[in-house]
Scaffold this active site. Structure first.
Site, PDB file in Angstrom:
ATOM      1  N   ARG A  99       1.046  -1.228  -0.033  1.00  0.00           N
ATOM      2  CA  ARG A  99      -0.126   0.004   0.009  1.00  0.00           C
ATOM      3  C   ARG A  99       1.016   1.293   0.049  1.00  0.00           C
ATOM      4  NH1 ARG A  99      -3.357  -4.061   1.886  1.00  0.00           N
ATOM      5  NH2 ARG A  99      -4.888  -4.259   0.470  1.00  0.00           N
ATOM      6  N   ASP A 148       0.691  -6.878  -3.286  1.00  0.00           N
ATOM      7  CA  ASP A 148      -0.807  -6.497  -3.375  1.00  0.00           C
ATOM      8  C   ASP A 148      -1.359  -5.523  -4.566  1.00  0.00           C
ATOM      9  OD1 ASP A 148      -3.564  -5.981  -2.253  1.00  0.00           O
ATOM     10  OD2 ASP A 148      -2.847  -6.661  -0.259  1.00  0.00           O
ATOM     11  N   TRP A 152      -1.555  -2.933   8.170  1.00  0.00           N
ATOM     12  CA  TRP A 152      -1.975  -2.683   7.010  1.00  0.00           C
ATOM     13  C   TRP A 152      -1.450  -1.326   6.618  1.00  0.00           C
ATOM     14  CZ3 TRP A 152      -2.264  -6.941   4.132  1.00  0.00           C
ATOM     15  CH2 TRP A 152      -2.555  -8.106   4.872  1.00  0.00           C
ATOM     16  N   TRP A 163      -7.852 -14.248  10.743  1.00  0.00           N
ATOM     17  CA  TRP A 163      -7.685 -12.766  10.925  1.00  0.00           C
ATOM     18  C   TRP A 163      -9.388 -12.427  11.000  1.00  0.00           C
ATOM     19  CZ3 TRP A 163     -10.057  -9.173   7.456  1.00  0.00           C
ATOM     20  CH2 TRP A 163     -10.478  -9.827   6.265  1.00  0.00           C
ATOM     21  N   GLU A 223      -9.865 -12.437   0.366  1.00  0.00           N
ATOM     22  CA  GLU A 223     -10.711 -11.726  -0.174  1.00  0.00           C
ATOM     23  C   GLU A 223     -10.642 -11.681  -1.878  1.00  0.00           C
ATOM     24  OE1 GLU A 223     -11.009  -8.103   2.977  1.00  0.00           O
ATOM     25  OE2 GLU A 223      -9.274  -7.993   1.656  1.00  0.00           O
ATOM     26  N   HIS A 239      -6.070  -9.913  -4.646  1.00  0.00           N
ATOM     27  CA  HIS A 239      -5.345  -8.912  -4.569  1.00  0.00           C
ATOM     28  C   HIS A 239      -3.913  -9.127  -5.262  1.00  0.00           C
ATOM     29  CE1 HIS A 239      -7.166  -7.085  -1.042  1.00  0.00           C
ATOM     30  NE2 HIS A 239      -7.421  -8.176  -0.454  1.00  0.00           N
ATOM     31  N   PHE A 286      -3.462  -3.412  13.959  1.00  0.00           N
ATOM     32  CA  PHE A 286      -2.919  -2.372  14.306  1.00  0.00           C
ATOM     33  C   PHE A 286      -2.965  -1.123  13.546  1.00  0.00           C
ATOM     34  CE2 PHE A 286       0.451  -4.170  17.649  1.00  0.00           C
ATOM     35  CZ  PHE A 286      -0.311  -4.690  18.197  1.00  0.00           C
ATOM     36  N   ASP A 287      -3.907  -1.431  12.293  1.00  0.00           N
ATOM     37  CA  ASP A 287      -4.079  -0.340  11.449  1.00  0.00           C
ATOM     38  C   ASP A 287      -5.358   0.530  12.098  1.00  0.00           C
ATOM     39  OD1 ASP A 287      -5.584  -2.588  10.751  1.00  0.00           O
ATOM     40  OD2 ASP A 287      -5.669  -1.925   8.720  1.00  0.00           O
TER      41      ASP A 287
END
Ligand SMILES: [Zn+2]
Length: 783
Positions: free
Chosen positions: A178, A207, A488, A413, A347, A282, A439-440
């Site tokens: 990202r 990604d 993330w 997750w 996903e 992704h 932690f995002d």
């Protein structure tokens, strides 16, 4: 069956250690298994100190060299390294690999400090390394000076520590797709992970927003797929697509030399790197460079933000796709010596597979039922490739869908459930649930924080993380390797911001994964955390000051027969002000010192103040005083661990739940009934019993089928009461509370028995009819 009393002990550890400087606990994080003081006097660390290590051991030689140069750089103390020979009697730091070591754990160590020597012993160099980390943390933060400061001495109190980790997988993740993070920051991140005795770095290398690892056979992956147009000035989910002719110049990648350098850097700190190469979803960035491996064959641009749904994924119908992936995995496997390669698996939108002739043909020829089984087929093929390369497959919990590959390890997750299912099927599991490990997420009130992806995860919540759900048997629990937090980076564009999101939450996670479950205490942790924060300040590492929200906790002091409210925070010695009259507290409101006695229904409101200003919004709650508060409650069935805040005592604690079922005060039972026996503090007359429940069909929470209440004057003979049940449309799309009540005869009772009967499954007409249903109860009210 368990008995729980409405008495929450006020943090014992805080009382034991006290708050004076003399009594602060040794500030080691994670908390060691065993610590005891040694009363011989202090060890004086100075230029006279000699550092020795087991002769001929190259690993220890390297560790000694590293320790000596770090001491020189950070404290100005120049110790001398001596290749063993006769071990000196005094002024020595000794590092020993010892077979006699009573700690057989390969990562365990002993650290002993007395007035003559500091002795670190272990059965492996990794253990020595962790002993060194502990020693660093015992050095007072004031000793960390600039390199050109004069040499000085540091005195260390006598101590004996025996220590080893609870879990073998203690991981931190970093998403570099990202936003690309430079090599130097990756090394700093690895240093931070190592400082807290964590041993896994999960490197999310590919990604939709950029491919970050050089693959020699497919140079366009880094020539093209690593770069996108710069949209850092726009909100991630609202970015505009590239303009015609606009150059894709934002991004970057690691060369294979960079990767090898970082792998070696991590190895020297006993950290295994888990590279992640996403598939089948992704992967849209790949189709900017090699569109032939998607279903449509269309050339895409590398996305400068997130577009949803994200439909372009690898084509599972083309054999060329698998050849491409095998080539990539072959190069990846050669770069990373660790046993695992992470293949993502999360996903993956199946839209294209449904439309693609080749994918549909594959479903037919392989005798698969649907696209979920096609995903499973995809992952199994990836696993075969990895096995050929001598590696094991790990993936996100979606790899359970359509059937799990035979030897796969699951990273859970979306919650704990995927991990529970995998462990029960005999697969290894790493727990990384969004609830405790993302932690995002915001760590304090979003109003006062930099923009984040959403969610809410405080330091305290992370501290309470337990990777092993109590529903697992001892044998199943052996498959829980440990846990990991994920960073993330959609909303984290810079290294400084990544530090802010990771710290100090990472220190809480480290303790949750290393230290024994019993004996951990948040207040004590906060006390130990302070010098770590000071060290972050000194070295210029960014960190969050955390949440300034006050948590209102009911307590019942059985000895005194008093109901009190404790105000807990994530801050050490905060200035908490409160009101009991429904008004918002101000800087001159009553100061909170100790739990406050409550004797009538009221509205309580509290906040943390600094320089006359409230730090975050005040916490406000209504307290409903009733005769049941302080009762002894016995539950025959246990609430689900996710909705069990306060345990059984929450049923009679004066706090009601809101229509936000996750906000606490609710006990949730999944597929089970609630069966409780309540013993009043003393026999008493009660007019009415009211029981609060919730209906939230979208969350599979339904008002109970039936509620049965019976009363007793002796705890033996019970007689049933007539219960008034309201008529309820359980399938309603609205969320609402449902109250059951019963009137009592004019006589004293001592006990009450309540059975709240679950519908067991989502009722007919519900989209998930037949699946297990929840019942939620907040309070059993005696009036
Ligand atoms: Zn296809």
């Amino acid at each position: 069956m368990t008995v729980r009393h409405l008495f929450l002990a006020f943090p014992l550890a805080l009382l034991l250690w006290g708050c004076t400087e003399k009594n602060v606990p040794p500030a080691v994080i994670p908390l060691p298994v065993q610590t005891e003081p040694v009363k011989t006097g202090d060890f004086i660390l100075s230029d006279k100190t000699i550092l020795t290590y087991s002769q001929g051991n190259e690993e220890l030689e390297r560790l000694a060299g590293h320790l000596a140069s770090e001491l020189q750089n950070q404290t100005g103390i120049a110790v001398r390294i001596a290749e063993n020979g006769g071990t000196p009697e005094k002024d020595a730091i000794q590092m020993l690999i010892s077979d006699e070591n009573s700690i057989s754990h390969p990562e365990g160590y002993h650290l002993e400090i007395d007035d003559k020597t500091i002795r670190i012993s272990a059965s492996s160099p990794a253990g020595i390394f962790y002993g060194i980390q502990t020693l660093w943390q015992l050095i007072p933060v004031e000793a960390f000076s600039k390199p050109n400061d004069k040499a000085r001495t540091v005195s260390l109190s006598g101590i004996r520590i025996s220590d080893y980790p609870r879990y073998t997988w203690r991981g931190m993740h970093l998403d570099v797709s990202r936003h690309f993070f430079p090599k130097e920051f990756v090394k700093k991140y690895i240093d931070l992970i190592a400082r807290y005795k964590m041993n896994i770095f999960h490197w999310h290398l590919t990604d939709d927003n950029g491919w970050r690892i050089e693959i020699k056979k497919y140079p366009k992956l880094t020539d093209i797929a690593a770069w996108r147009v710069d949209r850092t000035h726009q909100v991630w989910t609202e970015v505009s697509p590239p303009e015609p002719g606009e150059k894709a110049a934002y991004g970057g990648f690691y060369t294979q030399d960079d990767i090898r350098e970082i792998v070696e850097y991590a190895r020297q700190r006993y950290i295994t790197i888990i590279p992640e190469i996403e598939m089948p979803g992704h992967t849209s960035e790949v189709f900017a460079a090699y569109p032939e491996y998607s279903c449509t064959g269309q050339t895409l641009y590398v996305q400068p933000g997130t577009y949803w749904p994200n439909t372009d994924i690898f084509c599972a119908g083309k054999d060329e796709t698998f050849a491409f992936i095998e080539d990539i995995l072959t190069e990846v496997a050669a770069m990373f010596p660790g046993p695992y390669i992470h293949i993502g698996g999360d996903e993956a939108d199946k839209t294209r597979w449904k439309e693609c002739k080749l994918c549909q043909k594959r479903i037919k020829t392989e005798g698969l039922k649907n696209e979920e089984e096609l995903q499973s087929y995809f992952i199994r093929r990836a696993e075969k490739m990895l096995h050929k390369l001598g590696k094991r497959l790990i993936g996100w919990d979606e790899i359970l869908e359509g059937g799990l590959a035979p030897d796969a390890t699951v990273m859970s997750w979306r919650g704990f459930d995927g991990g529970i299912e995998a462990a029960r099927a005999g697969h290894d599991v790493v727990m990384s649930p969004v609830s405790h490990c993302y932690f995002d997420y915001y760590q304090a009130d979003p109003e006062f924080e930099p923009l984040a992806i959403g969610g809410f995860l405080t330091l305290k919540k992370v501290y309470g993380f337990d990777p092993t759900p109590p529903v697992l048997t001892a044998d199943e629990a052996k498959h829980i390797l440990g846990g990991q937090a994920n960073v993330w980076t959609e909303y984290i564009p810079t290294p400084q911001h990544a530090e802010y999101m990771a710290l100090p939450r990472m220190t809480a996670l480290a303790e949750a994964l290393w230290s024994p479950r019993d004996g951990r205490d948040f207040e004590n942790f906060l006390e130990r955390l302070q010098p770590h924060l000071a060290r972050f300040e000194k070295e210029g590492t960014n960190y969050s000051k955390g949440s300034f929200k006050v948590a209102l906790k009911p307590m019942y002091d059985t000895a005194r027969g008093e109901y009190r409210i404790a105000m807990q925070t994530e801050q050490l010695r905060p200035d908490v002000r409160y009101s009991l009259d429904g008004a918002l507290p101000g800087p001159d409101s009553e100061k909170y010192i100790k739990p406050i006695k409550i004797s009538a229904s009221t509205i309580i409101s509290a906040g943390i103040f600094s320089d006359g200003k409230i730090m975050e919004k005040a916490s406000t709650d209504s307290i409903l005083m009733h005769k049941g508060i302080g009762s002894r409650i016995t539950l025959e069935t246990q609430p689900n661990f996710r909705y069990n805040e306060g345990g059984a005592s929450a049923l009679c604690d004066g706090f009601r739940g809101s229509t936000q079922h996750r906000q606490g005060h609710w006990l949730g039972f999944y597929g089970d009934d609630l069966k409780a026996t309540i013993q009043l503090r003393k026999p008493d007359k009660v007019n009415t019993i009211r029981i609060g429940t919730l209906n939230a069909a979208r969350s599979w929470i339904f008002a109970p089928e039936k509620v049965e209440i019976s009363i007793s004057a002796d705890g033996k003979q019970f007689k049933p009461l007539q219960v008034q049940s309201p008529g309820v449309d359980v399938l309603s799309q609205k969320v609402f509370r449902v109250e059951f009540s019963a009137n009592l005869p004019d006589e004293k009772i001592s006990h009450l028995r309540v059975e709240i009967l679950n519908r067991k499954t989502c009722p007919p007409g519900h989209p998930y009819a037949g699946q297990a249903a929840w019942i939620f109860t907040d309070e059993i009210i005696f009036e």
